[in-house]
Scaffold this motif. Sequence first.
Motif: not given
Length: 240
Positions: A168-174, A198-205
């Motif tokens: 889970a790659d997000t702006p706040s970390g991986t 899994v909690t996916l943040e906006p702009e996450g992948e």
Amino acid sequence: MPQSPQSPQSSQSPESPCCRHHHRPSRPSRLRGALAVVGAAVALVAGVDAVSYAATGKPLLLGRANKAPATTTLTAPGTPLSLKGAAARPPLKVNSSTKVRRLNADLLDGLDAAALRTTARVFTRSLTDVTATTTTVPIAPGSYLVSYSHYFPVTTLGTTRGRCFLVADTPSGTRYLAEQIGTDPQGGPIGVSGSALVTLEPEGELDLRCSTPLSYSTTASQPQQVVAVPVDSVSTTVLP
């Protein structure tokens, strides 16, 4: 010459009591008066009775609190009851949370029934002549219960080994989740599966990464698969 006696004249005037005429009402007049009195009495009694009848709740009194000693049933060829309120006001209020059988609603908290269903999204992918793969799971931001399964149809004289995990790659970390490693000392095909919240943040992948030392291709009956089930809310409890 003596006067001849005059004929006596009546000294009674027309206004004397003996000459007054008493005008008595006719029978039709007396009948009409009696009927008027009776009609007024009936109207009064009927009016009082109607008020008493309405006060028991049998008729519906608009703008008043109504009570009935038994269940009221409405029957009509069409819609028996239509309630219309102001735009920002509920058309109906109840005083109990008891379930009403066969009561259908089109919306619940503004959501259609389709939006309330738990829908699992399934993604599959076929692979050819690979040793390492990264599969991006196309889901919107939110919380999901994600599971995956991957089959490595490889054979070798030694031990076969395969590895998969979620990223889970997000702006706040991986975050690296649900890592699984499969081995077969006999050198046969292996399968790997895992799951994670899994909690996916906006702009996450979200990615699924799998690898094995040997080149392989997936089969049509066993492609790589990822399943994502949306979760409305998450409650976390730290256990001792």
